[in-house]
Write a protein that holds these residues in place. Structure first.
Motif, PDB file in Angstrom:
ATOM      1  N   TYR A  93       0.869  -1.178   0.000  1.00  0.00           N
ATOM      2  CA  TYR A  93       0.000   0.000   0.000  1.00  0.00           C
ATOM      3  C   TYR A  93       0.901   1.221   0.000  1.00  0.00           C
ATOM      4  O   TYR A  93       1.939   1.234   0.672  1.00  0.00           O
ATOM      5  CB  TYR A  93      -0.902   0.031   1.238  1.00  0.00           C
ATOM      6  CG  TYR A  93      -2.159   0.863   1.078  1.00  0.00           C
ATOM      7  CD1 TYR A  93      -3.387   0.266   0.815  1.00  0.00           C
ATOM      8  CD2 TYR A  93      -2.119   2.253   1.182  1.00  0.00           C
ATOM      9  CE1 TYR A  93      -4.544   1.025   0.675  1.00  0.00           C
ATOM     10  CE2 TYR A  93      -3.265   3.012   1.029  1.00  0.00           C
ATOM     11  CZ  TYR A  93      -4.471   2.397   0.783  1.00  0.00           C
ATOM     12  OH  TYR A  93      -5.610   3.155   0.624  1.00  0.00           O
ATOM     13  N   SER A 140      -3.395   0.730  -3.729  1.00  0.00           N
ATOM     14  CA  SER A 140      -3.732  -0.357  -2.814  1.00  0.00           C
ATOM     15  C   SER A 140      -2.810  -1.538  -3.109  1.00  0.00           C
ATOM     16  O   SER A 140      -1.895  -1.430  -3.939  1.00  0.00           O
ATOM     17  CB  SER A 140      -5.195  -0.769  -3.003  1.00  0.00           C
ATOM     18  OG  SER A 140      -5.360  -1.364  -4.288  1.00  0.00           O
ATOM     19  N   ARG A 169       1.340   7.249   3.752  1.00  0.00           N
ATOM     20  CA  ARG A 169       1.166   5.875   4.225  1.00  0.00           C
ATOM     21  C   ARG A 169       1.964   4.917   3.349  1.00  0.00           C
ATOM     22  O   ARG A 169       2.031   5.075   2.132  1.00  0.00           O
ATOM     23  CB  ARG A 169      -0.309   5.466   4.215  1.00  0.00           C
ATOM     24  CG  ARG A 169      -0.555   4.009   4.604  1.00  0.00           C
ATOM     25  CD  ARG A 169      -2.021   3.659   4.647  1.00  0.00           C
ATOM     26  NE  ARG A 169      -2.228   2.219   4.699  1.00  0.00           N
ATOM     27  CZ  ARG A 169      -3.424   1.611   4.676  1.00  0.00           C
ATOM     28  NH1 ARG A 169      -4.524   2.342   4.616  1.00  0.00           N
ATOM     29  NH2 ARG A 169      -3.512   0.294   4.716  1.00  0.00           N
ATOM     30  N   ASP A 219       2.613   0.501   3.412  1.00  0.00           N
ATOM     31  CA  ASP A 219       2.457  -0.817   4.026  1.00  0.00           C
ATOM     32  C   ASP A 219       3.474  -1.762   3.415  1.00  0.00           C
ATOM     33  O   ASP A 219       3.620  -1.809   2.187  1.00  0.00           O
ATOM     34  CB  ASP A 219       1.060  -1.397   3.785  1.00  0.00           C
ATOM     35  CG  ASP A 219      -0.043  -0.626   4.491  1.00  0.00           C
ATOM     36  OD1 ASP A 219       0.245   0.463   5.034  1.00  0.00           O
ATOM     37  OD2 ASP A 219      -1.187  -1.102   4.477  1.00  0.00           O
ATOM     38  N   LYS A 266      -6.176   0.504  15.351  1.00  0.00           N
ATOM     39  CA  LYS A 266      -6.482   0.579  13.919  1.00  0.00           C
ATOM     40  C   LYS A 266      -6.732   2.011  13.466  1.00  0.00           C
ATOM     41  O   LYS A 266      -6.440   2.368  12.332  1.00  0.00           O
ATOM     42  CB  LYS A 266      -7.689  -0.304  13.584  1.00  0.00           C
ATOM     43  CG  LYS A 266      -7.414  -1.783  13.672  1.00  0.00           C
ATOM     44  CD  LYS A 266      -8.515  -2.600  13.004  1.00  0.00           C
ATOM     45  CE  LYS A 266      -9.800  -2.566  13.797  1.00  0.00           C
ATOM     46  NZ  LYS A 266     -10.836  -3.445  13.196  1.00  0.00           N
ATOM     47  N   GLU A 319       1.742  -7.725   8.144  1.00  0.00           N
ATOM     48  CA  GLU A 319       1.753  -6.414   7.503  1.00  0.00           C
ATOM     49  C   GLU A 319       2.176  -5.339   8.498  1.00  0.00           C
ATOM     50  O   GLU A 319       1.702  -5.314   9.634  1.00  0.00           O
ATOM     51  CB  GLU A 319       0.374  -6.064   6.948  1.00  0.00           C
ATOM     52  CG  GLU A 319      -0.007  -6.836   5.711  1.00  0.00           C
ATOM     53  CD  GLU A 319      -1.349  -6.411   5.148  1.00  0.00           C
ATOM     54  OE1 GLU A 319      -1.687  -6.875   4.048  1.00  0.00           O
ATOM     55  OE2 GLU A 319      -2.073  -5.633   5.813  1.00  0.00           O
ATOM     56  N   GLN A 376       2.005  -1.339   8.789  1.00  0.00           N
ATOM     57  CA  GLN A 376       1.420  -0.121   8.228  1.00  0.00           C
ATOM     58  C   GLN A 376       2.013   1.095   8.924  1.00  0.00           C
ATOM     59  O   GLN A 376       1.971   1.215  10.144  1.00  0.00           O
ATOM     60  CB  GLN A 376      -0.100  -0.129   8.418  1.00  0.00           C
ATOM     61  CG  GLN A 376      -0.790   1.155   7.965  1.00  0.00           C
ATOM     62  CD  GLN A 376      -2.274   1.128   8.256  1.00  0.00           C
ATOM     63  OE1 GLN A 376      -3.002   0.259   7.768  1.00  0.00           O
ATOM     64  NE2 GLN A 376      -2.736   2.056   9.075  1.00  0.00           N
ATOM     65  N   ARG A 402       2.250   5.408   8.898  1.00  0.00           N
ATOM     66  CA  ARG A 402       1.614   6.641   8.440  1.00  0.00           C
ATOM     67  C   ARG A 402       2.462   7.852   8.803  1.00  0.00           C
ATOM     68  O   ARG A 402       3.267   7.814   9.730  1.00  0.00           O
ATOM     69  CB  ARG A 402       0.224   6.805   9.075  1.00  0.00           C
ATOM     70  CG  ARG A 402      -0.819   5.777   8.672  1.00  0.00           C
ATOM     71  CD  ARG A 402      -2.131   6.080   9.373  1.00  0.00           C
ATOM     72  NE  ARG A 402      -3.169   5.118   9.090  1.00  0.00           N
ATOM     73  CZ  ARG A 402      -4.000   5.175   8.054  1.00  0.00           C
ATOM     74  NH1 ARG A 402      -3.893   6.165   7.184  1.00  0.00           N
ATOM     75  NH2 ARG A 402      -4.930   4.263   7.884  1.00  0.00           N
TER      76      ARG A 402
END
Length: 328
Positions: free
Chosen positions: A10, A70, A102, A104, A157, A185, A187, A189
Motif C-alpha cells: 500500500y 492499494s 502511508r 504498508d 487501527k 503487515e 502499516q 503513516r
C-alpha cells in the motif's frame, strides 16, 4: 527473512509540483484506461483503475494531487507501470513538494514461522515486550475448516501511526491448496512513513529495516521466574526464526535533525487543510485564540530547540505584537 517474500502492499503520497499527466507519465501509467470518478479525501475528482487512484482538484488549491496504490494497485504498478520503487521513493524523499502519508510492507510466511495460536497465547499471557498498548484479536469460527480465519492487530487501527496486522491470507484468498499462508503487515503513516522511506532511500535493505522496526515495537519473550526486568527476557525461538535478527530500528526523528525545512513541509502537507477547515467553521478569531493559548504551553522539545537556533526564546512576545493583533 526471505527478501522474496516481502512486498510493498500500500502506498499513498501527494505532490504539489506534478500535474495529473506528469505523475501518470512518471509512474508509467500512460497506457492505462483510467475511469474518471468522484473524488475523496477532500478532492473533487479522481482517476481510477484496478487499485490505482489519482486524486485531483482539491478543495484547497494548495492540495496538489494525491496518488493511492492499494495492494492491487502496487501489483499493477509492477506489472503495467515502471515498477521502479527505488526511483519512486527517491523522488518522494528528495523533493520537498512531495509527501508520503502511508506505506504498508507485507511479509508472506509460507513456512509455518508464524502460528496464530502460539501468538494469541503469548499475547493473552503477556509474554511480550512492546511499545503497543492495544492488541485486538479477531476470529471467525465455522464447522467448515476452510471458512475459519483470524487476524491480530498490534496497535490501534484508527489512531496508531505504526500498526501491525497478522492474518490468515490463505483463508482470505481461498488458497486452500497451500498448507500455510500467514501475512504479517506493517502499516506506517505520516512521520513514521517518512522516516522509513528516508532510511530506505539512504541505502538500507528493505528486509533489515522491516525486521528492525518490528523488533523495536514488539518482541515475544520467555518469561523469567527470577528476573522481573522484562527487557532482559529472552526472545522466543519462533520470533527470532521469523525476524532473523535482534537489531532494532527507530522511526523517530532525533531533535537535532529537525529543521525549518522539515517544519515547513509538515505544516504545508499535514496541517494546512485542518487549519483552513477550522477557520472556515469557527472563524479566524477562534484560530487566533487557539494559537494564543498554545503559546503559553510548553512546546515539543524539537520545536523549542529550533526556535532557540533562530534566537527566539519567548514566543509569547510574538503574539502580543501589532502585526498579530491587527488581524480581526
Amino acid at each position: 527473512m526471505k527478501s522474496a517474500n516481502l512486498i510493498i502492499d500500500y502506498l499513498t503520497f501527494s505532490s504539489k509540483c506534478d500535474s495529473v499527466k506528469s505523475i501518470i507519465d512518471f509512474l508509467g501509467f500512460s497506457e492505462i484506461p483510467f475511469s474518471e470518478l468522484n473524488g475523496r479525501y477532500f478532492y473533487k475528482k479522481r482517476l481510477s483503475y484496478e487499485g490505482i487512484n489519482i486524486y485531483y482538484e482539491g478543495m484547497d488549491e494548495n492540495m496538489g494531487i494525491c496518488v493511492e496504490l492499494s495492494g492491487k494497485g502496487c501489483r499493477n504498478f509492477e506489472k503495467l507501470g515502471t515498477g521502479d520503487y527505488n526511483e519512486l521513493f527517491s523522488y518522494i524523499a528528495n523533493n520537498q513538494e512531495l509527501n508520503i502519508t502511508r506505506i504498508d510492507i507485507a511479509y508472506d510466511d509460507y513456512d509455518g514461522l508464524l502460528d496464530f495460536d502460539t501468538i494469541e497465547n503469548d499475547i493473552k499471557n503477556y509474554n511480550y515486550v512492546s511499545r503497543f498498548k492495544v492488541f485486538k484479536i479477531e476470529k471467525e469460527y465455522s464447522k467448515i475448516i476452510e471458512k475459519r480465519s483470524f487476524c491480530i492487530y498490534c496497535g490501534s487501527k484508527n489512531q496508531s501511526d505504526t500498526l501491525f496486522r497478522i492474518y490468515d491470507k490463505r483463508a482470505e484468498q481461498m488458497r486452500f491448496e497451500l498448507e500455510h499462508w500467514v501475512r504479517f503487515e506493517m502499516q506506517l503513516r505520516n512521520e513514521r512513513a517518512d522516516c522509513f522511506l528516508n532510511a530506505l532511500v539512504a541505502g538500507n535493505d528493505l528486509g533489515q529495516l522491516f525486521a528492525g522496526v518490528i523488533n523495536n515495537y514488539l518482541r515475544f519473550v520467555v518469561r523469567s521466574k527470577t528476573d522481573s526486568n522484562t527487557s532482559r527476557y529472552e526472545t522466543t525461538q519462533y520470533w527470532f526464526n521469523f525476524l532473523g535478527t535482534f537489531e532494532k530500528v527507530s522511526l523517530y526523528i532525533q531533535e537535532h535533525y529537525y529543521n525549518e525545512t522539515k517544519l515547513e513541509k509538515f505544516v504545508k502537507t499535514q496541517v494546512s487543510g485542518a487549519v483552513v477547515a477550522f477557520i472556515a467553521l469557527f472563524g479566524f478569531n477562534a484560530f487566533k485564540n487557539v494559537v494564543n493559548c498554545k503559546s503559553h504551553l510548553a512546546l515539543n522539545p524539537k520545536y523549542q530547540l529550533l526556535l532557540k537556533q533562530h534566537g527566539i526564546d519567548n514566543i509569547d512576545e510574538l503574539f502580543i505584537d501589532d502585526w498579530w493583533n491587527s488581524y480581526d
